[in-house]
Design a protein around this motif. Structure first.
Motif, PDB file in Angstrom:
ATOM      1  N   UNK A 125      24.804  67.294  60.244  1.00  0.00           N
ATOM      2  CA  UNK A 125      23.707  67.699  59.382  1.00  0.00           C
ATOM      3  C   UNK A 125      24.053  67.494  57.908  1.00  0.00           C
ATOM      4  N   UNK A 126      23.044  67.290  57.125  1.00  0.00           N
ATOM      5  CA  UNK A 126      23.156  67.291  55.670  1.00  0.00           C
ATOM      6  C   UNK A 126      22.114  68.274  55.159  1.00  0.00           C
ATOM      7  N   UNK A 127      22.488  69.063  54.183  1.00  0.00           N
ATOM      8  CA  UNK A 127      21.614  70.114  53.691  1.00  0.00           C
ATOM      9  C   UNK A 127      21.363  69.969  52.200  1.00  0.00           C
ATOM     10  N   UNK A 128      20.286  70.583  51.763  1.00  0.00           N
ATOM     11  CA  UNK A 128      19.964  70.617  50.333  1.00  0.00           C
ATOM     12  C   UNK A 128      19.584  72.054  49.992  1.00  0.00           C
ATOM     13  N   UNK A 129      20.458  72.733  49.276  1.00  0.00           N
ATOM     14  CA  UNK A 129      20.180  74.086  48.801  1.00  0.00           C
ATOM     15  C   UNK A 129      19.453  73.972  47.479  1.00  0.00           C
ATOM     16  N   UNK A 130      18.267  74.536  47.415  1.00  0.00           N
ATOM     17  CA  UNK A 130      17.434  74.421  46.226  1.00  0.00           C
ATOM     18  C   UNK A 130      17.207  75.817  45.643  1.00  0.00           C
ATOM     19  N   UNK A 131      17.691  76.032  44.436  1.00  0.00           N
ATOM     20  CA  UNK A 131      17.544  77.305  43.749  1.00  0.00           C
ATOM     21  C   UNK A 131      16.699  77.126  42.499  1.00  0.00           C
ATOM     22  N   UNK A 132      16.227  78.240  41.973  1.00  0.00           N
ATOM     23  CA  UNK A 132      15.432  78.231  40.737  1.00  0.00           C
ATOM     24  C   UNK A 132      14.316  77.194  40.819  1.00  0.00           C
ATOM     25  N   UNK A 133      13.579  77.227  41.891  1.00  0.00           N
ATOM     26  CA  UNK A 133      12.554  76.216  42.131  1.00  0.00           C
ATOM     27  C   UNK A 133      11.426  76.323  41.112  1.00  0.00           C
ATOM     28  N   UNK A 134      10.896  75.158  40.765  1.00  0.00           N
ATOM     29  CA  UNK A 134       9.806  75.058  39.794  1.00  0.00           C
ATOM     30  C   UNK A 134       8.591  74.401  40.453  1.00  0.00           C
ATOM     31  N   UNK A 135       7.411  74.622  39.910  1.00  0.00           N
ATOM     32  CA  UNK A 135       6.219  73.966  40.485  1.00  0.00           C
ATOM     33  C   UNK A 135       6.368  72.447  40.559  1.00  0.00           C
ATOM     34  N   UNK A 136       7.078  71.864  39.614  1.00  0.00           N
ATOM     35  CA  UNK A 136       7.248  70.410  39.624  1.00  0.00           C
ATOM     36  C   UNK A 136       8.202  69.930  40.717  1.00  0.00           C
ATOM     37  N   UNK A 137       8.829  70.840  41.432  1.00  0.00           N
ATOM     38  CA  UNK A 137       9.633  70.463  42.595  1.00  0.00           C
ATOM     39  C   UNK A 137       8.774  70.274  43.841  1.00  0.00           C
ATOM     40  N   UNK A 138       7.502  70.596  43.741  1.00  0.00           N
ATOM     41  CA  UNK A 138       6.598  70.430  44.881  1.00  0.00           C
ATOM     42  C   UNK A 138       6.521  68.970  45.293  1.00  0.00           C
ATOM     43  N   UNK A 139       6.799  68.708  46.555  1.00  0.00           N
ATOM     44  CA  UNK A 139       6.827  67.332  47.075  1.00  0.00           C
ATOM     45  C   UNK A 139       7.139  67.357  48.558  1.00  0.00           C
ATOM     46  N   UNK A 140       7.013  66.199  49.184  1.00  0.00           N
ATOM     47  CA  UNK A 140       7.562  65.999  50.523  1.00  0.00           C
ATOM     48  C   UNK A 140       8.990  65.503  50.337  1.00  0.00           C
ATOM     49  N   UNK A 141       9.911  66.167  50.983  1.00  0.00           N
ATOM     50  CA  UNK A 141      11.329  65.830  50.867  1.00  0.00           C
ATOM     51  C   UNK A 141      11.778  65.063  52.114  1.00  0.00           C
TER      52      UNK A 141
END
Length: 115
Positions: free
Chosen positions: A77-93
């Motif tokens: 597995x590969x993971x992405x920990x995302x903190x302090x999220x902002x509205x501009x981070x909205x997307x399909x990953x």
């Protein structure tokens, strides 16, 4: 054919956190680089973060200091920990993996940051 399956997306408030995971159907030690990309509505797909087989990482300027990419070779597995999220981070990953001769993509997981 290798399959990549993302999970962990969802709706989160600004300032919140999410952890995305990408599970591979084959051993990820065969991938010399794995990455997360994202695509917001009406925008081109952009590179978010990469990690090499030697665990070297690189981040887009927009997420540096907030996102952390990691890989677990034992769990494939590969993971992405995302903190302090902002509205501009909205997307399909999307999860991405490269061998010397092939490139693989996952189907994507939606992340929405909204109050």
């Amino acid at each position: 054919q290798v399959q990549l399956v993302e999970s962990g997306g969802g709706l989160v408030h600004p300032g919140g956190s999410l952890r995305l995971s990408c599970a591979a159907s084959a051993s990820i030690v065969t991938f010399y680089i794995m990455a997360w990309y994202r695509q917001a509505p009406g925008k081109q797909r952009e590179l978010v973060a990469t990690i090499t087989s030697g665990d070297s990482t690189n981040y887009a300027a927009s997420v540096k200091g907030r996102f952390t990419i990691s890989r677990d070779n034992a769990k494939n597995t590969v993971s992405l920990q995302m903190n302090s999220l902002k509205p501009e981070d909205t997307a399909v990953y999307y999860c991405n993996a490269l061998t010397i001769t092939k490139e693989y993509w996952g189907q994507g997981t939606q992340v929405t940051v909204s109050s």
